[in-house]
Motif scaffolding. Structure first.
Motif: not given
Ligand SMILES: Cc1cc2nc3c(=O)[nH]c(=O)nc-3n(C[C@H](O)[C@H](O)[C@H](O)COP(=O)(O)OP(=O)(O)OC[C@H]3O[C@@H](n4cnc5c(N)ncnc54)[C@H](O)[C@@H]3O)c2cc1C
Length: 417
Positions: A12, A14, A33-35, A47, A118, A152, A309, A319, A321-322
């Motif tokens: 995703s 991150g 990516e697991r999907n 945002s 993973l 994980t 995350d 706003g 997280g990204v």
């Molecule tokens: C209601 C809401 C509103 C938000 N609004 C904002 C905003 O306005 N601005 C902002 O910056 N952030 C916002 N966020 C936060 C933001 O969406 C997250 O912080 C961000 O998407 C985190 O990204 P990530 O890549 O760390 O995790 P994720 O997007 O959760 O990605 C994790 C990935 O890992 C994969 N995965 C999981 N386990 C495994 C495994 N065992 N093996 C292989 N792959 C695996 C998953 O399939 C997924 O694709 C919001 C969140 C929410 C809930």
């Protein structure tokens, strides 16, 4: 000499940011990516902050007009649809899908591997091995756990730690601009809109369209509606599908029961301004995300690091997280430039742990009003009973400043520590 290899778990935002920044620092970064299919259908507004835009530029992604919709006005609507407050703002609202495509498309196909879930991580003095659910083993010099709130990787290294439910969910809905009735479109579409039903928070704003378009007529309207939701009763019911199976604390949107969807649309009509209730009711499939807090005591484990995350989950009111994931990725890539990966990761942890914990604390503070709603009414303080709209607007308009303050404070703390 062949470049060192980084295994990035999670494809995703991150994981993609980590892969880009590590690649620009000379690493051969591969994302797992697991999907099984490209992650496309996650319609949600994001945002942005100046730090995210800077980091995207650093990896060659220009944050131009096509990346988001600029919003310059905030309005607050009462339950009858009357504007009772209007003020200026300066925000660019992007979307998960727009950011995903801009990061995913430039990566070579062999560096982004789908269908790789993973299972565990093994490491020794010379390297780290990712072990996948199908038995495949891949060896690298560094492993980055960018696998989200239910990581994980984190579960293996911090097995006793689970993210804490904050006591409320975010209902989310997205409607194509062309489906928004013309009078409502003219009145509110280009404005950031708040409604404050008692004990809740509803906000809405324009985002790029379903194919990431930013031109008039092709954009989309995004709604986020925070609603206190008791964990042991209502949340269980929301997460139970039509066959009676409960999916835990979340449920895939297509499995949300029709009666749940009908009920939330009826509640929107009863509680929020008719303009936004109409848009919410027209969205084919609103869905919800439970809100969690998560603060990791440690994010570096030898050659393994947590990011995004997986490391810290701050409630979405900031706003950021990204943007936090981007700052994590930039700090990580800089920290592992030397030969000693484990020492580099300790440096990464020194820098990003105070920042992550600071953002979690800020998110908790801003969401305290929503968490308090599960207490009996007579036990709530005056501030917990009525949220002042001026406080909401102040928090909204100070988002980037608050983020910067947490960042500066955490950098000072890491320099001292
Ligand atoms: C209601 C809401 C509103 C938000 N609004 C904002 C905003 O306005 N601005 C902002 O910056 N952030 C916002 N966020 C936060 C933001 O969406 C997250 O912080 C961000 O998407 C985190 O990204 P990530 O890549 O760390 O995790 P994720 O997007 O959760 O990605 C994790 C990935 O890992 C994969 N995965 C999981 N386990 C495994 C495994 N065992 N093996 C292989 N792959 C695996 C998953 O399939 C997924 O694709 C919001 C969140 C929410 C809930």
């Amino acid at each position: 000499m062949a470049p060192r290899r980084a295994l990035v778990i999670g494809g995703s935002l991150g994981g993609l940011l980590a892969a880009h920044l590590l690649r620009s620092a000379g690493w051969d970064a591969v994302v797992f990516e697991r999907n099984a299919e490209d992650l496309t259908g996650r319609g949600a507004g994001i945002s942005t902050h100046p730090q995210l835009i800077d980091i995207l530029r650093r990896v060659g992604i220009d944050f131009d007009e096509s990346m988001g919709i600029k919003v310059d006005t905030v309005i607050c609507l009462d339950q009858h649809g009357k504007t009772y407050l209007e003020t200026r703002t300066a925000r660019t609202m992007s979307s998960w899908g727009r950011l995903y495509r801009s990061l995913r498309d430039p990566l070579p196909a062999e560096s982004y591997r789908l269908g790789m879930s993973l299972r565990s991580v093994e490491q020794d003095a010379d390297g780290v091995t990712a072990v996948f659910a199908d038995g495949a083993r891949v060896r690298g010099d560094l492993l980055v756990g960018a696998d989200g709130v239910r990581s994980t990787v984190r579960e293996q290294f911090l097995p006793d730690l689970t993210p804490q439910y904050a006591g409320y969910v975010a209902w989310r809905a997205m409607l194509d601009e062309s489906e928004v009735p013309p009078d409502i479109r003219a009145e509110i579409f280009e404005r950031y809109t708040f409604c404050l039903p008692e004990g809740e928070l509803f906000l809405a704003y324009p985002v790029p369209g379903r194919n990431n378009e930013t031109q008039r007529g092709k954009r989309a309207y995004n709604i986020v509606w925070y609603r206190p939701t008791a964990p042991d009763t209502t949340l269980i019911d929301l997460c139970t599908d039509a066959t009676g199976r409960c999916h835990g604390t979340t449920i895939p949107p297509p499995l949300i029961r029709p009666d749940v969807t009908a009920a939330i649309k009826a509640t929107a009509r009863a509680l929020v301004a008719p303009q936004v209730a109409e848009i919410f009711a027209r969205t084919p499939q609103p869905f919800f995300q439970p809100i969690f807090d998560h603060d990791s005591p440690q994010i570096a484990f030898g050659r393994v690091a947590l990011l995004g995350d997986a490391a810290f989950v701050a409630r979405p009111h900031v706003g950021a997280g990204v943007t936090k994931a981007a700052l994590d990725a930039a700090s990580l890539a800089a920290a592992v430039s030397g030969d000693d990966v484990a020492a580099g990761l300790l440096q990464y942890q020194r820098e990003q742990k105070p920042f992550g914990s600071g953002l979690v604390a800020l998110g908790r503070q801003e969401g305290a009003y929503l968490s308090a709603q599960l207490k009996p009414r007579e036990q709530r303080t005056a501030a917990e009973l009525t949220r002042d709209i001026n406080d909401v607007l102040l928090a909204h308009n100070s988002r980037s400043e608050n983020l910067r303050n947490v960042l500066v404070g955490s950098r000072q703390a890491s320099a001292i520590g």
